[in-house]
Design a protein around this motif. Structure first.
Motif, PDB file in Angstrom:
ATOM      1  N   HIS A  39      37.080  28.593 -11.657  1.00  0.00           N
ATOM      2  CA  HIS A  39      36.478  27.274 -11.471  1.00  0.00           C
ATOM      3  C   HIS A  39      37.613  26.307 -11.104  1.00  0.00           C
ATOM      4  O   HIS A  39      38.567  26.158 -11.864  1.00  0.00           O
ATOM      5  N   GLU A  40      37.499  25.663  -9.939  1.00  0.00           N
ATOM      6  CA  GLU A  40      38.557  24.782  -9.466  1.00  0.00           C
ATOM      7  C   GLU A  40      38.043  23.367  -9.268  1.00  0.00           C
ATOM      8  O   GLU A  40      36.954  23.164  -8.738  1.00  0.00           O
ATOM      9  N   ASN A  41      38.865  22.399  -9.674  1.00  0.00           N
ATOM     10  CA  ASN A  41      38.562  20.996  -9.414  1.00  0.00           C
ATOM     11  C   ASN A  41      39.465  20.531  -8.272  1.00  0.00           C
ATOM     12  O   ASN A  41      40.673  20.391  -8.459  1.00  0.00           O
ATOM     13  N   PRO A  42      38.910  20.312  -7.086  1.00  0.00           N
ATOM     14  CA  PRO A  42      39.767  19.957  -5.948  1.00  0.00           C
ATOM     15  C   PRO A  42      40.518  18.648  -6.136  1.00  0.00           C
ATOM     16  O   PRO A  42      41.507  18.397  -5.447  1.00  0.00           O
ATOM     17  N   ARG A  43      40.090  17.826  -7.073  1.00  0.00           N
ATOM     18  CA  ARG A  43      40.794  16.566  -7.334  1.00  0.00           C
ATOM     19  C   ARG A  43      42.184  16.803  -7.899  1.00  0.00           C
ATOM     20  O   ARG A  43      43.025  15.895  -7.897  1.00  0.00           O
ATOM     21  N   SER A  44      42.437  18.002  -8.404  1.00  0.00           N
ATOM     22  CA  SER A  44      43.757  18.320  -8.965  1.00  0.00           C
ATOM     23  C   SER A  44      44.621  19.130  -8.000  1.00  0.00           C
ATOM     24  O   SER A  44      45.693  19.591  -8.376  1.00  0.00           O
ATOM     25  N   GLY A  66      50.042  19.564  -2.889  1.00  0.00           N
ATOM     26  CA  GLY A  66      50.608  20.034  -1.642  1.00  0.00           C
ATOM     27  C   GLY A  66      49.633  19.995  -0.481  1.00  0.00           C
ATOM     28  O   GLY A  66      48.892  19.030  -0.283  1.00  0.00           O
ATOM     29  N   TYR A  67      49.622  21.094   0.294  1.00  0.00           N
ATOM     30  CA  TYR A  67      48.828  21.144   1.517  1.00  0.00           C
ATOM     31  C   TYR A  67      47.336  21.035   1.226  1.00  0.00           C
ATOM     32  O   TYR A  67      46.597  20.359   1.955  1.00  0.00           O
ATOM     33  N   LYS A  68      46.883  21.690   0.156  1.00  0.00           N
ATOM     34  CA  LYS A  68      45.457  21.627  -0.169  1.00  0.00           C
ATOM     35  C   LYS A  68      45.039  20.194  -0.507  1.00  0.00           C
ATOM     36  O   LYS A  68      43.928  19.775  -0.186  1.00  0.00           O
ATOM     37  N   LYS A  69      45.918  19.449  -1.135  1.00  0.00           N
ATOM     38  CA  LYS A  69      45.620  18.045  -1.417  1.00  0.00           C
ATOM     39  C   LYS A  69      45.513  17.260  -0.123  1.00  0.00           C
ATOM     40  O   LYS A  69      44.626  16.391   0.027  1.00  0.00           O
ATOM     41  N   THR A  70      46.404  17.546   0.831  1.00  0.00           N
ATOM     42  CA  THR A  70      46.358  16.875   2.129  1.00  0.00           C
ATOM     43  C   THR A  70      45.022  17.128   2.816  1.00  0.00           C
ATOM     44  O   THR A  70      44.402  16.211   3.360  1.00  0.00           O
ATOM     45  N   VAL A  71      44.572  18.381   2.778  1.00  0.00           N
ATOM     46  CA  VAL A  71      43.282  18.725   3.378  1.00  0.00           C
ATOM     47  C   VAL A  71      42.148  18.032   2.629  1.00  0.00           C
ATOM     48  O   VAL A  71      41.238  17.446   3.244  1.00  0.00           O
ATOM     49  N   TYR A  72      42.201  18.083   1.300  1.00  0.00           N
ATOM     50  CA  TYR A  72      41.125  17.486   0.495  1.00  0.00           C
ATOM     51  C   TYR A  72      41.006  15.988   0.750  1.00  0.00           C
ATOM     52  O   TYR A  72      39.893  15.448   0.810  1.00  0.00           O
ATOM     53  N   ASN A  73      42.137  15.323   0.915  1.00  0.00           N
ATOM     54  CA  ASN A  73      42.091  13.881   1.173  1.00  0.00           C
ATOM     55  C   ASN A  73      41.346  13.563   2.469  1.00  0.00           C
ATOM     56  O   ASN A  73      40.786  12.475   2.614  1.00  0.00           O
ATOM     57  N   GLN A  74      41.337  14.506   3.407  1.00  0.00           N
ATOM     58  CA  GLN A  74      40.613  14.297   4.657  1.00  0.00           C
ATOM     59  C   GLN A  74      39.102  14.444   4.488  1.00  0.00           C
ATOM     60  O   GLN A  74      38.330  13.805   5.206  1.00  0.00           O
ATOM     61  N   LYS A 127      37.253  14.539   1.299  1.00  0.00           N
ATOM     62  CA  LYS A 127      36.661  14.245  -0.013  1.00  0.00           C
ATOM     63  C   LYS A 127      35.477  13.286   0.050  1.00  0.00           C
ATOM     64  O   LYS A 127      34.585  13.339  -0.802  1.00  0.00           O
ATOM     65  N   LYS A 128      35.426  12.430   1.063  1.00  0.00           N
ATOM     66  CA  LYS A 128      34.295  11.500   1.173  1.00  0.00           C
ATOM     67  C   LYS A 128      33.003  12.249   1.440  1.00  0.00           C
ATOM     68  O   LYS A 128      31.938  11.874   0.923  1.00  0.00           O
ATOM     69  N   TYR A 129      33.086  13.312   2.234  1.00  0.00           N
ATOM     70  CA  TYR A 129      31.894  14.034   2.651  1.00  0.00           C
ATOM     71  C   TYR A 129      31.719  15.384   1.946  1.00  0.00           C
ATOM     72  O   TYR A 129      30.603  15.890   1.864  1.00  0.00           O
ATOM     73  N   CYS A 130      32.804  15.959   1.456  1.00  0.00           N
ATOM     74  CA  CYS A 130      32.764  17.244   0.747  1.00  0.00           C
ATOM     75  C   CYS A 130      33.585  17.125  -0.535  1.00  0.00           C
ATOM     76  O   CYS A 130      34.670  17.713  -0.645  1.00  0.00           O
ATOM     77  N   PRO A 131      33.106  16.344  -1.509  1.00  0.00           N
ATOM     78  CA  PRO A 131      33.928  16.044  -2.695  1.00  0.00           C
ATOM     79  C   PRO A 131      34.151  17.226  -3.626  1.00  0.00           C
ATOM     80  O   PRO A 131      35.126  17.219  -4.387  1.00  0.00           O
ATOM     81  N   ASN A 132      33.279  18.216  -3.607  1.00  0.00           N
ATOM     82  CA  ASN A 132      33.404  19.347  -4.537  1.00  0.00           C
ATOM     83  C   ASN A 132      33.493  20.660  -3.763  1.00  0.00           C
ATOM     84  O   ASN A 132      32.653  21.536  -3.895  1.00  0.00           O
ATOM     85  N   VAL A 133      34.528  20.779  -2.961  1.00  0.00           N
ATOM     86  CA  VAL A 133      34.675  21.944  -2.099  1.00  0.00           C
ATOM     87  C   VAL A 133      35.913  22.747  -2.492  1.00  0.00           C
ATOM     88  O   VAL A 133      36.948  22.184  -2.852  1.00  0.00           O
ATOM     89  N   ILE A 134      35.784  24.062  -2.454  1.00  0.00           N
ATOM     90  CA  ILE A 134      36.930  24.934  -2.659  1.00  0.00           C
ATOM     91  C   ILE A 134      37.705  25.022  -1.348  1.00  0.00           C
ATOM     92  O   ILE A 134      37.130  25.285  -0.293  1.00  0.00           O
ATOM     93  N   ILE A 135      39.021  24.806  -1.422  1.00  0.00           N
ATOM     94  CA  ILE A 135      39.880  24.880  -0.246  1.00  0.00           C
ATOM     95  C   ILE A 135      40.953  25.936  -0.483  1.00  0.00           C
ATOM     96  O   ILE A 135      41.633  25.915  -1.513  1.00  0.00           O
ATOM     97  N   LEU A 136      41.090  26.861   0.450  1.00  0.00           N
ATOM     98  CA  LEU A 136      42.153  27.853   0.398  1.00  0.00           C
ATOM     99  C   LEU A 136      43.018  27.717   1.645  1.00  0.00           C
ATOM    100  O   LEU A 136      42.525  27.386   2.716  1.00  0.00           O
ATOM    101  N   GLU A 137      44.316  27.967   1.480  1.00  0.00           N
ATOM    102  CA  GLU A 137      45.228  27.958   2.616  1.00  0.00           C
ATOM    103  C   GLU A 137      45.086  29.268   3.374  1.00  0.00           C
ATOM    104  O   GLU A 137      44.989  30.333   2.779  1.00  0.00           O
ATOM    105  N   GLU A 138      45.073  29.184   4.686  1.00  0.00           N
ATOM    106  CA  GLU A 138      44.869  30.347   5.530  1.00  0.00           C
ATOM    107  C   GLU A 138      46.132  30.651   6.326  1.00  0.00           C
ATOM    108  O   GLU A 138      46.687  29.772   6.982  1.00  0.00           O
ATOM    109  N   ASP A 139      46.596  31.904   6.253  1.00  0.00           N
ATOM    110  CA  ASP A 139      47.805  32.298   6.974  1.00  0.00           C
ATOM    111  C   ASP A 139      47.566  32.429   8.471  1.00  0.00           C
ATOM    112  O   ASP A 139      48.478  32.269   9.277  1.00  0.00           O
ATOM    113  N   ARG A 140      46.333  32.763   8.844  1.00  0.00           N
ATOM    114  CA  ARG A 140      46.027  32.919  10.261  1.00  0.00           C
ATOM    115  C   ARG A 140      45.920  31.561  10.952  1.00  0.00           C
ATOM    116  O   ARG A 140      45.956  30.520  10.313  1.00  0.00           O
TER     117      ARG A 140
END
Length: 278
Positions: free
Chosen positions: A140-145, A148-156, A158-171
């Motif tokens: 269970h992940e809280n994207p508000r916490s 790094g990079y995931k925070k940068t993505v979440y800040n983009q 959060k207004k429209y997808c406030p409770n979304v799981i974000i994973l970094e992708e190597d590809r």
């Protein structure tokens, strides 16, 4: 910029059999537990992909096969080494069939960033053996916490997808899972391209929140008609038009699926972004 496997965009429910544990009494028939719409047949909550967003309860449906009677069971969570019952479940045998009605099971609601173990149990009856799934661990992940990079993505997003799981992708490409509503975002984009990649995937989250896997054939058909496309083209172009409405400047980026969001195309994007079905 998204990739989905064919399984994630199938237009009809597909049933995947969860492998049953050996029955306690070999003389009793083994019950088969079927996960509705699952692309992974070996785990409880297989569609979650291992993650659940905070403030959400992930749900999945199961039916029973090879049953002779109505069956009862429980969904349990492991707490301090003990299995605690979260839901008491009842599967009703369908008349004239050896299958049951579908039952929905749901994870715990929590805002914490924590790992939890779950298991599903079908109780024994006078004619059938007990069945128990292998336990599954979900993060269970809280994207508000995020950092790094995931925070940068979440800040983009959060207004429209406030409770979304974000994973970094190597590809190089970013994509979204239509079952778990999780976005994998490539590390390569920056600036306006990162904003586009993040909000395009957020648009898919909003599309698939309205149209779960069993209804995505309908979504694909409607959007292809509007955008004059085939396959997943309408879904992709609608996500672009939604991203532009969420603040992406189409003049500052390249490699989009479309920049034509006029007329019915823009109306469809606005409708989906507003949380309404087409």
């Amino acid at each position: 910029m998204k990739r989905l496997t064919t399984a994630l965009l199938c237009s009809a429910l597909t049933a995947s059999v969860m492998l049953p544990a050996a029955p306690a009494n070999a003389a009793l028939p083994a019950t088969s537990v079927v996960a509705v719409g699952s692309s992974n047949s070996k785990a409880l909550f297989s569609n979650a992909g291992g993650y659940v967003a905070s403030y959400k309860r992930f749900s999945q449906q199961y039916v029973l096969r090879n049953i002779k009677t109505n069956r009862s069971g429980v969904l349990q969570e492991s707490r301090n080494g003990k299995w605690i019952t979260l839901q008491r479940l009842t599967w009703k045998k369908q008349a004239g069939k050896a299958t049951s009605t579908a039952v929905t099971v749901r994870t715990t609601h929590t805002a914490a960033a924590v790992k939890k173990k779950y298991r599903l149990v079908v109780n024994a009856s006078s004619k059938e053996a007990r069945w128990e799934s292998k336990h599954v661990t979900l993060r269970h992940e809280n994207p508000r916490s995020y950092k790094g990079y995931k925070k940068t993505v979440y800040n983009q997003v959060k207004k429209y997808c406030p409770n979304v799981i974000i994973l970094e992708e190597d590809r190089l490409r970013s994509y979204t899972y239509s079952t778990s509503l999780r976005m994998n975002v490539a590390r390569r984009p920056a600036g306006n391209l990162l904003k586009y990649a993040a909000l395009h995937e957020c648009a898919h989250i909003r599309e698939f929140s309205l149209y779960p896997p069993s209804q995505q054939g309908t979504l694909r058909s409607k959007l292809n008609k509007i955008y004059k496309t085939t396959g997943t083209g309408g879904i992709e172009q609608a996500a672009d038009c939604m991203a532009f409405r969420m603040g992406v400047n189409s003049k500052l980026i390249f490699g989009t699926y479309t920049k034509n969001c006029r007329g019915a195309r823009g109306t469809a994007a606005a409708t989906l972004l507003a949380g309404k079905k087409l």
